[in-house]
Design a protein around this motif. Structure first.
Motif, PDB file in Angstrom:
ATOM      1  N   THR A 127      59.623  58.263  18.907  1.00 38.37           N
ATOM      2  CA  THR A 127      58.229  58.553  19.385  1.00 38.37           C
ATOM      3  C   THR A 127      57.205  58.290  18.374  1.00 38.37           C
ATOM      4  N   ARG A 128      57.443  58.677  17.125  1.00 40.37           N
ATOM      5  CA  ARG A 128      56.389  58.562  16.265  1.00 40.37           C
ATOM      6  C   ARG A 128      56.131  57.160  15.990  1.00 40.37           C
ATOM      7  N   MET A 129      57.106  56.372  15.908  1.00 38.82           N
ATOM      8  CA  MET A 129      56.991  54.886  15.751  1.00 38.82           C
ATOM      9  C   MET A 129      56.263  54.342  17.051  1.00 38.82           C
ATOM     10  N   PHE A 130      56.468  54.920  18.136  1.00 38.63           N
ATOM     11  CA  PHE A 130      55.738  54.563  19.491  1.00 38.63           C
ATOM     12  C   PHE A 130      54.279  54.554  19.226  1.00 38.63           C
ATOM     13  N   VAL A 131      54.096  56.037  18.750  1.00 37.71           N
ATOM     14  CA  VAL A 131      52.752  56.348  18.746  1.00 37.71           C
ATOM     15  C   VAL A 131      51.795  55.684  17.761  1.00 37.71           C
ATOM     16  N   ASN A 132      52.477  55.309  16.617  1.00 39.19           N
ATOM     17  CA  ASN A 132      51.754  54.523  15.543  1.00 39.19           C
ATOM     18  C   ASN A 132      51.403  53.109  16.068  1.00 39.19           C
ATOM     19  N   GLY A 190      42.823  47.443  17.962  1.00 41.90           N
ATOM     20  CA  GLY A 190      42.751  46.227  18.143  1.00 41.90           C
ATOM     21  C   GLY A 190      43.756  45.266  17.053  1.00 41.90           C
ATOM     22  N   GLU A 191      44.532  46.161  16.384  1.00 43.02           N
ATOM     23  CA  GLU A 191      45.493  45.401  15.392  1.00 43.02           C
ATOM     24  C   GLU A 191      46.774  45.038  16.196  1.00 43.02           C
ATOM     25  N   ALA A 192      47.400  43.769  15.559  1.00 45.39           N
ATOM     26  CA  ALA A 192      48.572  43.232  16.369  1.00 45.39           C
ATOM     27  C   ALA A 192      49.825  43.842  15.930  1.00 45.39           C
ATOM     28  N   ILE A 193      50.785  43.829  16.580  1.00 47.67           N
ATOM     29  CA  ILE A 193      52.115  44.414  16.367  1.00 47.67           C
ATOM     30  C   ILE A 193      52.965  43.267  16.011  1.00 47.67           C
ATOM     31  N   ASP A 194      53.763  43.371  15.093  1.00 44.70           N
ATOM     32  CA  ASP A 194      54.549  42.326  14.416  1.00 44.70           C
ATOM     33  C   ASP A 194      55.626  42.171  15.393  1.00 44.70           C
ATOM     34  N   PRO A 195      55.987  41.037  16.247  1.00 48.04           N
ATOM     35  CA  PRO A 195      57.168  41.367  17.265  1.00 48.04           C
ATOM     36  C   PRO A 195      58.353  41.293  16.480  1.00 48.04           C
ATOM     37  N   SER A 196      58.592  40.858  15.188  1.00 47.86           N
ATOM     38  CA  SER A 196      60.095  40.832  14.677  1.00 47.86           C
ATOM     39  C   SER A 196      60.323  41.966  14.160  1.00 47.86           C
ATOM     40  N   LYS A 197      59.402  42.940  13.793  1.00 49.41           N
ATOM     41  CA  LYS A 197      59.820  44.197  13.491  1.00 49.41           C
ATOM     42  C   LYS A 197      60.142  45.282  14.872  1.00 49.41           C
ATOM     43  N   GLY A 198      59.631  44.851  15.835  1.00 49.33           N
ATOM     44  CA  GLY A 198      60.000  45.499  16.882  1.00 49.33           C
ATOM     45  C   GLY A 198      61.321  44.941  17.987  1.00 49.33           C
ATOM     46  N   VAL A 218      52.230  48.223  26.509  1.00 49.29           N
ATOM     47  CA  VAL A 218      52.572  49.419  25.987  1.00 49.29           C
ATOM     48  C   VAL A 218      54.160  48.867  25.835  1.00 49.29           C
ATOM     49  N   ILE A 219      54.797  48.382  26.543  1.00 52.35           N
ATOM     50  CA  ILE A 219      56.350  48.147  26.150  1.00 52.35           C
ATOM     51  C   ILE A 219      56.537  47.890  24.920  1.00 52.35           C
ATOM     52  N   PRO A 220      55.683  46.676  24.468  1.00 52.62           N
ATOM     53  CA  PRO A 220      56.125  46.214  22.970  1.00 52.62           C
ATOM     54  C   PRO A 220      55.772  47.220  21.958  1.00 52.62           C
ATOM     55  N   ARG A 224      47.411  49.423  18.561  1.00 52.49           N
ATOM     56  CA  ARG A 224      46.849  48.653  19.573  1.00 52.49           C
ATOM     57  C   ARG A 224      45.387  49.088  19.646  1.00 52.49           C
ATOM     58  N   LEU A 225      45.190  50.418  19.804  1.00 51.64           N
ATOM     59  CA  LEU A 225      43.875  50.812  20.170  1.00 51.64           C
ATOM     60  C   LEU A 225      42.879  50.284  18.987  1.00 51.64           C
TER      61      LEU A 225
END
Length: 379
Positions: free
Chosen positions: A339-344, A352-360, A230-232, A349-350
């Protein structure tokens, strides 16, 4: 036609060591009370949007923008204005240094500049010219070019031992101030049980968001229970350490010329039966001295077998240089965008897609503005 909801309420403050009670409307700021009801006109009003810093006073020991701080939110607070430092040795040294180094011309910014400079010297965390400039970045001056101000603060910092007694080394000891400095109680915000708050529905420093997710309640709750996942999802956040409920988190953000990297402690509390939880955290940016603390309450509401509502309620408090961005409408728009960015990110994640760590890795002003504009257009 909407009715005017402003109501009068008695507000009690301790200003410069004296108790003061007045009737205040919802919209009345601390600056209005000080200037119009107490004749303490040393607190100057410039932009009245929390940007210029001319109205800076101490509220519970922390430099604060009095023009955007509602009097009602300061019930029982201890306020110190520029008039409250008459017998203070640090402020006396700063006033002399400002004169000696030609750190003022028109003088309009000077009261707020002196209050912020006082905090820099008192804390003693800045030692270089760059650090002083960063710590003063929330106070604007249209006359001096800042060099004289920086020189004045540096000259008093070099004499800090004259005003601060450092006791013999003890693990928990703190510097003892020679002048008369009140002690302020600080609440930690810790709670032992999950209690749903309703303050976000009316508080100026809080929001409530409710979003629908196309996943089952159990599936979403399993993800929310996984702190390391969740934190990322939080823009700009990095999980440094996780032991049970206790967390160490880093939050990096860039607001135009001001960049901050907050590090601090947090805690997650979960109620598996009600599918709700609470996150509490507070941290400090070592470079600018800005502080932030906040809470996030989250609650899942089922909506059929394959969807549910995620209700988020967030509240926050910002101090230091970044407090200039705490103007009600602005910070609420930013908080809603985050908040909207967090929900997106949760939705990714739900799926199964990866989150680009460089953007966050670092929350930028451009990201926030784009998210705010997108939200406005959608509404």
């Amino acid at each position: 036609m909407m009715s005017n909801q402003n109501t009068l309420e008695l507000v009690s403050l301790e200003v410069n060591g004296h108790s003061f009670t007045t009737a205040a409307e919802d919209r009345i700021s601390v600056a209005d009370v000080l200037r119009e009801k107490m004749d303490l006109t040393g607190t100057h009003l410039g932009c009245e949007q929390g940007v210029c810093g001319a109205c800076t006073v101490e509220i519970n020991g922390v430099p604060s923008r009095s023009c955007i701080t509602f009097a009602k939110s300061c019930q029982g607070a201890k306020v110190r204005t520029i008039e409250g430092y008459d017998d203070d040795p640090i402020m006396a040294a700063l006033r002399d240094a400002f004169s000696e180094h030609h750190a003022l011309q028109c003088g309009f910014c000077t009261p707020g500049m002196l209050v912020s400079s006082y905090d820099i010297v008192k804390r003693g965390e800045a030692s270089t010219e760059e650090q002083v400039r960063v710590a003063l970045s929330g106070n604007l001056c249209r006359c001096t070019g800042y060099q004289g101000i920086v020189n004045a603060v540096m000259s008093v910092l070099s004499r800090r031992d004259e005003f601060i007694i450092t006791p013999s080394p003890e693990p928990a000891s703190q510097s003892q101030y020679k002048g008369e400095l009140p002690l302020f109680e600080r609440t930690t915000g810790k709670v032992d049980t999950v209690v749903k708050s309703t303050a976000g529905e009316g508080g100026d420093n809080s929001i409530v968001e409710k979003v629908k997710l196309s996943h089952s309640e159990g599936e979403v709750w399993s993800l929310l229970r996984d702190v390391e996942q969740v934190i990322p999802c939080v823009p700009g956040a990095t999980l440094l350490e996780h032991k049970g409920e206790q967390l160490k988190i880093q939050m990096e953000a860039s607001f135009g010329a001001i960049s901050a990297k907050f590090q601090g402690d947090g805690r997650f509390i979960f109620d598996d039966e009600q599918h709700e939880g609470r996150f509490e955290g507070e941290g400090k940016d070592a470079r600018s001295g800005s502080g932030a603390k906040g809470t996030l309450h989250f609650h899942l509401i089922p909506d059929g077998d394959n969807s549910c509502w995620l209700e988020l309620e967030a509240s926050w408090e910002v101090s230091g240089a970044l407090s200039q961005f705490s103007r009600g409408g602005l910070i609420k728009s930013f908080a809603s965008a985050i908040t909207r960015m967090f929900v997106n990110n949760l939705a990714k994640r739900l799926k199964g897609e990866a989150i680009d760590p460089s953007k966050g890795a670092k929350l930028s002003l451009i990201q926030l503005i784009w998210a705010v504009l997108s939200g406005w257009f959608k509404r």
